[in-house]
Design an enzyme around this catalytic site. Structure first.
Site, PDB file in Angstrom:
ATOM      1  N   LYS A 161       0.841  -1.191   0.000  1.00  0.00           N
ATOM      2  CA  LYS A 161       0.000   0.000   0.000  1.00  0.00           C
ATOM      3  C   LYS A 161       0.883   1.251   0.000  1.00  0.00           C
ATOM      4  O   LYS A 161       1.990   1.230   0.538  1.00  0.00           O
ATOM      5  CB  LYS A 161      -0.876   0.031   1.260  1.00  0.00           C
ATOM      6  CG  LYS A 161      -1.929  -1.048   1.377  1.00  0.00           C
ATOM      7  CD  LYS A 161      -2.680  -0.892   2.698  1.00  0.00           C
ATOM      8  CE  LYS A 161      -3.688  -2.016   2.911  1.00  0.00           C
ATOM      9  NZ  LYS A 161      -4.837  -1.894   1.992  1.00  0.00           N
ATOM     10  N   ARG A 176      -9.936 -11.942   2.549  1.00  0.00           N
ATOM     11  CA  ARG A 176     -10.808 -13.020   2.086  1.00  0.00           C
ATOM     12  C   ARG A 176     -10.132 -14.384   2.181  1.00  0.00           C
ATOM     13  O   ARG A 176     -10.800 -15.407   2.331  1.00  0.00           O
ATOM     14  CB  ARG A 176     -11.273 -12.730   0.659  1.00  0.00           C
ATOM     15  CG  ARG A 176     -10.188 -12.707  -0.384  1.00  0.00           C
ATOM     16  CD  ARG A 176     -10.585 -11.963  -1.645  1.00  0.00           C
ATOM     17  NE  ARG A 176     -10.684 -10.529  -1.397  1.00  0.00           N
ATOM     18  CZ  ARG A 176     -11.061  -9.650  -2.311  1.00  0.00           C
ATOM     19  NH1 ARG A 176     -11.363 -10.055  -3.542  1.00  0.00           N
ATOM     20  NH2 ARG A 176     -11.130  -8.374  -2.026  1.00  0.00           N
TER      21      ARG A 176
END
Length: 490
Positions: A269, A343
């Site tokens: 990020k 996930r």
């Protein structure tokens, strides 16, 4: 952490201020509170708008400090229960601005409580309980200051009308929300996977809960490739924390994503995007807080929280884009992006929960996708489910709890975006419908178990555009705890 208390009722001679929660419809009645109140209302300086407050001083009364807090009218927000929560929260925040106020009394007109109960289809005790929880939430602070002034927290808040039954329920729910907020707000080094395990063990010992923690060896033996892959870039080992309250009755599983810090892995990020990533553990925080509240309320269910805890960091050991991972249920997953890690860890936990505990239903919480924030902003969670009855039940519970969730589609057509040429599925489906494809990925791991997924990326902490509610002073919100407790109590 600094803690205050809530109580049912209060003695005006023992509080430093009294707050009156006023609607536009009951504004005229508030003039009878005293000369200053009558003058402020008569001059139009206080109109009982939603979140509007006024600090007044009534000479000759005890206490002389009076706070008027508005809840607006039906045109401002149709849900009166939520407007009353907002009014109570705004009153508490107004009182916290003055360090001379240590104890606050809050009065809500009985006619407003009765009307709110009728609209919600609930008892007046339930409404009172909700207002007490809102008061406690507005009185929350998380601070680690070694020097300087700590946030001012009221030592005590009394709520009228108040009943002992409402108070006991409120204390249980408020504790669950506080636990979730404390975990979410904790700095990454103070609440990494190892320390989250230690904190969960403290909770289990305090409340008499069952706890099991699966470490690397057990995860490898079980084939939990998702949890292992995401956590392998960190020096702190990944783990699956399982906290259990057994109140008898049906088993319900709550699964929460706990990426205690998310740097994105090798798909790193940008620095600015990392500044809020301590909050990527808020899903796991909500799962743990739900079990705490269920235990305090002695709900007649077996509630099992499964919290996969990892750090997603870049290193020479990190999992890589285009790796193929074998999951607990045997599916292979091509890694399209290492920053779509939540996930992967949720998938292993969901599959394990479905097989091991065979729950009546499962709910998961996850700060999963920026796409959910784009779709719904910071005012509602995105709700997905493979079961229509469960979907509607969670949606209704979320509205009653003041944590609205909006149903989103899980149509089969979205499956195509997850196709992979080398594995059973990819972990990402591109930018379009990102929240939906993430939910479609999770759906592959729940089998036939009724399951609801709450993407709380926009609501788990107070961001630039909200949540707007005054009972969220800042930081983590504990979003999800109240919804599942309401679901279990319906």
């Amino acid at each position: 952490m600094i803690r205050g208390s809530i109580r049912a009722g209060f003695d005006k001679g023992e509080v430093d201020a009294v707050a009156y929660v006023v609607s536009k419809e009951t504004l005229e009645k508030a003039k009878a509170l005293g000369r200053a109140s009558a003058e402020a209302i008569g001059l139009g300086d206080f109109r009982a708008g939603l979140e509007e407050t006024a600090m007044l001083y009534e000479p000759g009364t005890k206490p002389s400090r009076v706070i008027l807090s508005g809840v607006g009218g039906a045109s401002d927000w149709p849900d009166l229960v939520e407007r009353l929560r907002v009014g109570v929260g705004a009153a508490v925040r107004e009182a916290r601005k003055r360090k001379g106020i240590k104890k606050l009394g809050v009065i809500v007109l009985e006619e407003l409580v009765e009307k709110a109960a009728a609209e919600a289809g609930k008892s007046t005790d339930w409404v009172i309980e909700q207002l007490m929880v809102a008061a406690d939430m507005a009185n929350y602070a998380y601070a680690l200051k070694g020097k300087g002034d700590a946030p001012h927290v009221l030592a005590e808040i009394g709520v009228e009308p108040g009943t002992e039954a409402a108070l006991q329920n409120a204390l249980g729910i408020a504790e669950g929300v506080r636990v979730a907020r404390d975990i979410g707000n904790a700095p990454p080094a103070m609440m990494n996977p190892e320390r989250l395990e230690a904190y969960a063990r403290e909770i289990a010992e305090k409340l008499g809960l069952g706890i099991t923690v699966l470490h690397r060896g057990e995860l490898e033996n079980l084939g939990m490739g998702g949890i292992l892959a995401v956590g392998q870039g960190s020096e702190v080992e990944p783990r699956l924390i399982i906290l259990e309250y057994n109140g008898g009755g049906d088993t319900v599983a709550v699964v929460g994503k706990a990426v205690t810090f998310d740097a994105g892995g090798l798909d790193l990020k940008p620095p600015q995007a990392m500044l809020e990533m301590k909050y990527d553990k808020c899903g796991g925080a909500a799962a743990i807080g739900t079990v705490v509240a269920a235990a305090r309320l002695k709900l007649p269910y077996r509630v099992v929280a499964l919290v996969p805890a990892v750090e997603n960091l870049p290193s020479g050991k990190s999992y890589k884009p285009l790796d193929v991972i074998k999951m607990y249920n045997g599916l292979t997953v091509e890694v399209g992006n290492t920053d779509a890690e939540g996930r992967l860890i949720l998938a292993d936990a969901l599959a394990y929960a479905a097989e091991k505990y065979k729950p009546k239903f499962m709910v998961d919480f996850a700060t999963l996708t920026g796409a959910a924030v784009v779709a719904l902003g910071n005012h509602a969670a995105a709700l997905f489910s493979n079961n229509e009855e469960l979907l509607r039940s969670v949606e209704k519970a979320s509205r009653l709890a003041g944590e609205p969730a909006w149903p989103m589609p899980l149509w089969p057509v979205y499956e195509k975006q997850l196709e992979s040429k080398v594995a059973d599925t990819n972990n990402v489906g591109g930018r379009p419908a990102g929240a939906i494809t993430a939910a479609k990925f999770l759906e592959k791991f729940v089998g036939d178990t009724p399951w609801a997924h709450l993407d709380i990326a926009g609501t788990a902490w107070v961001q630039e555009k909200g949540p707007w509610k005054p009972y969220y002073p800042g930081g983590a919100t504990g979003w999800g705890v109240r919804t599942v407790i309401e679901l279990l109590r319906k």
